[in-house]
Design an enzyme around this catalytic site. Structure first.
Site: not given
Length: 153
Positions: A7, A10, A12-14, A122
């Site tokens: 993301c 690095n 939140c999402r990933s 996000d």
């Protein structure tokens, strides 16, 4: 199989994608390892966003031990598959990657069969609910990952 989730920062999402994929690894018929990174390096060395950690904990995974890092050129050789949270990160990685690696870079939700051309939203500017929704989608991606690996696709 070595899989990298990417993301922007690095945090939140990933990390949630990596956390769910790691959590489900023992259920897989195909062995794999996972890592995550960001296209930007401004959070390098930091743990995931506390709201992402909390969303993971509410859902049953612990991502608190992860540390942010930026994608490195060597990642294109090290990983068999690079799964991106959104089209902006996908486009950036395809520009950075050597031509031989570009075919191994895809949208995470699309590759995992969750949503065609889908992007993982996000939650950074959002609420607890947004983090929980992103976490739930990351869990769906992990489920889809296992199914796709099992099918040999």
């Amino acid at each position: 199989m070595n899989i990298l989730f990417v993301c922007m920062g690095n945090i939140c999402r990933s990390p949630l994608l990596e956390g769910w994929a790691a959590h489900r690894r023992s259920d897989s018929v195909v062995p794999y390892s996972v890592d995550s990174a960001g296209t930007g390096g401004w959070h390098a060395g930091q743990p995931p966003d506390p709201r992402a950690i909390a969303a993971g904990q509410r859902a049953g995974i612990d991502i608190s031990g992860q540390r942010a890092r930026q994608v490195q050129f060597a990642d294109f050789q090290r990983f068999d598959l690079v799964l991106c949270a959104d089209r902006a990160n996908l486009a950036e990685l395809r520009l950075l990657a050597p031509s031989a690696a570009r075919g191994r870079i895809a949208l995470a939700l699309d590759w995992c069969g969750v949503k065609r051309n889908g992007e993982l939203p996000d939650p950074y500017q959002g609420t607890t609910r947004d983090f929980d929704r992103t976490c739930a989608l990351a869990r769906e991606a992990a489920d889809g990952l296992l199914q796709r690996l099992a099918s040999g696709a």
